[in-house]
Every structure is written in structure tokens, then in C-alpha cells.
Write a protein that holds these residues in place. Sequence first.
Motif, PDB file in Angstrom:
ATOM      1  N   GLY A 100       0.790  -1.230   0.000  1.00 42.26           N
ATOM      2  CA  GLY A 100       0.000   0.000   0.000  1.00 42.26           C
ATOM      3  C   GLY A 100       0.822   1.280   0.000  1.00 42.26           C
ATOM      4  O   GLY A 100       0.264   2.365  -0.022  1.00 42.26           O
ATOM      5  N   ARG A 101       2.154   1.156   0.014  1.00 41.99           N
ATOM      6  CA  ARG A 101       3.012   2.343   0.015  1.00 41.99           C
ATOM      7  C   ARG A 101       4.053   2.234  -1.100  1.00 41.99           C
ATOM      8  O   ARG A 101       4.528   1.157  -1.405  1.00 41.99           O
ATOM      9  N   VAL A 102       4.389   3.354  -1.684  1.00 43.25           N
ATOM     10  CA  VAL A 102       5.367   3.402  -2.768  1.00 43.25           C
ATOM     11  C   VAL A 102       6.726   3.795  -2.183  1.00 43.25           C
ATOM     12  O   VAL A 102       6.863   4.887  -1.623  1.00 43.25           O
ATOM     13  N   PRO A 103       7.742   2.928  -2.306  1.00 38.03           N
ATOM     14  CA  PRO A 103       9.087   3.309  -1.849  1.00 38.03           C
ATOM     15  C   PRO A 103       9.654   4.395  -2.779  1.00 38.03           C
ATOM     16  O   PRO A 103       9.714   4.213  -3.992  1.00 38.03           O
ATOM     17  N   LEU A 104      10.050   5.517  -2.207  1.00 34.45           N
ATOM     18  CA  LEU A 104      10.516   6.637  -3.021  1.00 34.45           C
ATOM     19  C   LEU A 104      11.875   6.397  -3.661  1.00 34.45           C
ATOM     20  O   LEU A 104      12.227   7.071  -4.632  1.00 34.45           O
ATOM     21  N   HIS A 105      12.646   5.483  -3.122  1.00 32.24           N
ATOM     22  CA  HIS A 105      13.993   5.267  -3.642  1.00 32.24           C
ATOM     23  C   HIS A 105      14.136   3.930  -4.355  1.00 32.24           C
ATOM     24  O   HIS A 105      15.237   3.411  -4.497  1.00 32.24           O
ATOM     25  N   GLY A 106      13.029   3.401  -4.850  1.00 34.27           N
ATOM     26  CA  GLY A 106      13.050   2.132  -5.566  1.00 34.27           C
ATOM     27  C   GLY A 106      13.052   2.329  -7.074  1.00 34.27           C
ATOM     28  O   GLY A 106      12.731   3.398  -7.592  1.00 34.27           O
ATOM     29  N   ARG A 107      13.410   1.265  -7.771  1.00 36.85           N
ATOM     30  CA  ARG A 107      13.468   1.281  -9.233  1.00 36.85           C
ATOM     31  C   ARG A 107      12.102   1.565  -9.855  1.00 36.85           C
ATOM     32  O   ARG A 107      11.988   2.319 -10.828  1.00 36.85           O
TER      33      ARG A 107
END
Length: 165
Positions: A100-107
Amino acid sequence: LREFGALDESFPKDPKVIISNYVTGPNNCIAMFRHYSFCCINSCGSLTTQIERQVGAPSATADSLLDIVVNISSTYDTPPRHLPSQLEDKLYEVAARHGGRVPLHGRLFAQWMHFAFPLECPYPQVIERNGALSPTNKPARWAYVTQEDKKAARQSENPSKEQPF
């Protein structure tokens, strides 16, 4: 172009240059030293910084990111921005993959940012270790890497078999 991820070969008979990858690539560095380089400014960095400041956490919900992104001013667009529904759906898919959350430092978020800001944000490429150009990889003649150089590099190192996330 292929060496530093600026060539889109999705359709092999009609290759395209990924402008943001070309502009932020090592070809636009005027000087490269062991610990730093003088290169063109990556406009995506300022966009990402604006998002990070507003979120204040390493991840965010898709809804909050969409609210932020549509109101960010960029070099080529002014708020409020219109994002295609398919692009919004992709962000929700990224969030669903991560609880449910988007990692800001992911590909995946970096890829999404490229489509939201195609002229500012480079498309993240999975580059083979031996193919990456860097200040320590033949700095005096990085733009003139020959096939023989590539062959020698492959023979001297074991190629990485890393898979994308």
C-alpha cells in the motif's frame, strides 16, 4: 548510447534515444575525476527532492504522491499537471506490490517518475557491470571504448548476473 542506457530498443527496427538518459549520461560530463565529475544537472533530482520534503518519509501512498506530483512545477510543465489514468494506475500497482506504500527510492518509482517527467527524469537502466561508464572506468578515453576494450574487460572480470528487482 546503449552503453549508458540512452537507447530504447523496445522496437529493434525503430530504436529511439531516451533524451533524459542522454542528457544526464556521462557523455555530458566535461571533466571526470576519481571522486567526482562535472556533469549536466539532473533536473529529476530537484523534483525528487520536492517530493521527499513533502512526504517526509521513505515511502508514501499513491494518493498522496499523485497529489504532490500534479502540483509540482517542472522545467517543462506548470501545475496543475494532468497525468494519464494509465500512469496513475501504474503508481497504484507499485503501491500494491509494497503493502500500500510506494518506496521513493526504488526502481519502480524511478521508472514511474520517468513517465511522469519524461524530459527531466532518466529511465533507470539495469546496466551490466562491465558496460557501465564511470570516472574510474577508462576516464581518459571513456567515449572511445572499442570492442576490444569490452572483450578485455569481460575476460578480466566475471560478468554480473544480477536480476532487476
